[in-house]
Design a protein around this motif. Structure first.
Motif, mmCIF file in Angstrom:
data_model
loop_
_atom_site.group_PDB
_atom_site.id
_atom_site.type_symbol
_atom_site.label_atom_id
_atom_site.label_comp_id
_atom_site.label_asym_id
_atom_site.label_seq_id
_atom_site.Cartn_x
_atom_site.Cartn_y
_atom_site.Cartn_z
ATOM 1 N N ASP A 131 123.997 57.470 151.405
ATOM 2 C CA ASP A 131 124.477 58.796 150.154
ATOM 3 C C ASP A 131 122.840 57.878 149.025
ATOM 4 O O ASP A 131 122.060 58.697 148.678
ATOM 5 N N GLU A 132 122.607 56.260 148.473
ATOM 6 C CA GLU A 132 122.183 56.271 148.592
ATOM 7 C C GLU A 132 120.948 55.261 148.166
ATOM 8 O O GLU A 132 121.529 53.621 148.812
ATOM 9 N N GLU A 168 113.906 60.677 155.318
ATOM 10 C CA GLU A 168 113.511 61.258 153.822
ATOM 11 C C GLU A 168 114.743 60.824 153.299
ATOM 12 O O GLU A 168 115.571 61.266 153.350
ATOM 13 N N LEU A 169 114.268 60.714 151.797
ATOM 14 C CA LEU A 169 114.697 59.977 150.793
ATOM 15 C C LEU A 169 114.072 60.997 149.379
ATOM 16 O O LEU A 169 113.432 61.677 149.289
ATOM 17 N N GLY A 170 115.576 61.333 148.956
ATOM 18 C CA GLY A 170 114.463 62.153 147.079
ATOM 19 C C GLY A 170 113.450 61.264 146.230
ATOM 20 O O GLY A 170 113.969 59.750 146.140
ATOM 21 N N CYS A 224 117.216 56.103 144.733
ATOM 22 C CA CYS A 224 116.646 56.849 145.929
ATOM 23 C C CYS A 224 117.904 58.274 146.984
ATOM 24 O O CYS A 224 118.017 57.234 147.578
ATOM 25 N N PRO A 225 118.139 59.167 146.093
ATOM 26 C CA PRO A 225 119.029 59.693 147.249
ATOM 27 C C PRO A 225 118.522 59.397 148.658
ATOM 28 O O PRO A 225 117.175 60.011 149.383
ATOM 29 N N VAL A 226 119.673 59.455 149.685
ATOM 30 C CA VAL A 226 119.507 59.747 151.199
ATOM 31 C C VAL A 226 118.716 61.527 151.162
ATOM 32 O O VAL A 226 120.519 61.688 151.348
ATOM 33 N N ARG A 227 118.710 61.568 151.480
ATOM 34 C CA ARG A 227 118.349 63.260 152.480
ATOM 35 C C ARG A 227 118.499 63.509 153.836
ATOM 36 O O ARG A 227 119.549 64.641 154.247
ATOM 37 N N SER A 228 117.749 62.598 154.449
ATOM 38 C CA SER A 228 118.165 62.969 156.156
ATOM 39 C C SER A 228 117.725 61.933 157.253
ATOM 40 O O SER A 228 116.518 61.715 156.030
#
Lengths: 199, 199
Positions: free
Chosen positions: A149-150, A176-178, A193-197
């Protein structure tokens, strides 16, 4: 919902240790400040900057279990049975060690892979909010499986030039991270960093 | 005193391009915001976030010359003689190209190494405050020679897994940097790290 967080200290050029697994040029921020935060291991107290203190306190509050790979377990000799964060440790391994002299330690050996280890860790974490991922290989596999998740990077302003990369061998890139939440510390910049995809 | 600054966009895992020199997963921040900043090249306008705009404007104001390696020059075909930053370019090379069709472009080819190229760049920069370093090899050599004052990382929250590392092959490591000045942009975090010393 338990959050799965990979949290490590990394050089600006992406290494979590030098080629010989040394971390002396990375872990300085744990001991360069006025705020004392006792670890849960014997005789180890962190001394961090004011900025880094909430980062560490939050981890002590929310972390419910830690998943690590066999390499890190062997490197640290299983923290002699007592991880500095004071939480149960789940070790992903092909074979359970039969000679580890800490039978009473809160360590669980999982031989059915990373996905199963995360399940076990979440169950052990119970009401605690986070499961942590230590080491590199388990974090990479979590990303590949979409289980992370992060990513929390403690970014140290140093160039090692070579060493152990945190995220190598990813199966599906780019990941891709946020944009990170940022905490500017002393000798370290914390980036959450949140994990996006996965690509 | 002219400041020598290496400024590149880098993934969280330390790469400035994918293995095929692609930058499509890195350069998004140049075009993801409401602030239009025309480049000095034909038909190229940056569209950056409010946060990134001062970063770019400052570069346009202070950059007096750019030193790049032959590989980057060849890769970009010498920006067709007109670099987007609008400054003279000094190319470090073993051999001066004899077939480059932009004789009138403000490009200088230096065959006496990076140290000489920096001298030439400072002279060309004149009253401008900065000499910029583009590409990887020249930045590495500048660090080895103690010629780099600052590293400006446009850190993009993406993991490429593999690619072209910014700082490989450093002769003297670790290179200690100072804590960065931080600008939180959109799709990018700008980190300005002063270079302290080489190991």
């Amino acid at each position: 919902m338990t959050k799965v967080i990979a949290d490590m200290t990394m050089s600006l050029d992406g290494f979590v240790a030098d080629p010989h697994d040394g971390v002396e040029h990375l872990f300085g921020w744990y001991f360069n400040g006025p705020v004392a935060i006792p670890s849960k291991a014997d005789r180890l107290t962190f001394q961090v900057s004011e900025a880094s203190a909430p980062h560490l306190r939050e981890a002590f509050e929310h972390l419910g279990a830690l998943v690590v790979g066999r390499r890190l377990f062997d490197l640290t000799d299983g923290w002699s049975g007592r991880h500095p964060m004071g939480v149960p440790v789940i070790v992903v391994t092909h074979t359970v060690p039969d000679d580890w002299p800490h039978d009473d330690a809160p360590f669980t050996f999982v031989t059915e892979g990373v996905g199963r280890a995360i399940e076990v860790a979440k169950a052990i974490a119970g009401d605690r909010k986070w499961v942590g991922i230590g080491g590199t290989t388990v974090a990479q596999q979590c990303l590949d499986l979409g289980l992370l998740d992060e990513i929390r990077v403690a970014l140290v302003p140093v160039l090692l030039g070579e060493g152990i990369p945190w995220f190598a061998n990813l199966k599906s890139t780019p990941v891709e991270l946020g944009d990170p939440r940022i905490i500017a510390g002393t000798g370290v910049t914390h980036l959450y960093c949140p994990v996006r995809s996965a690509g």
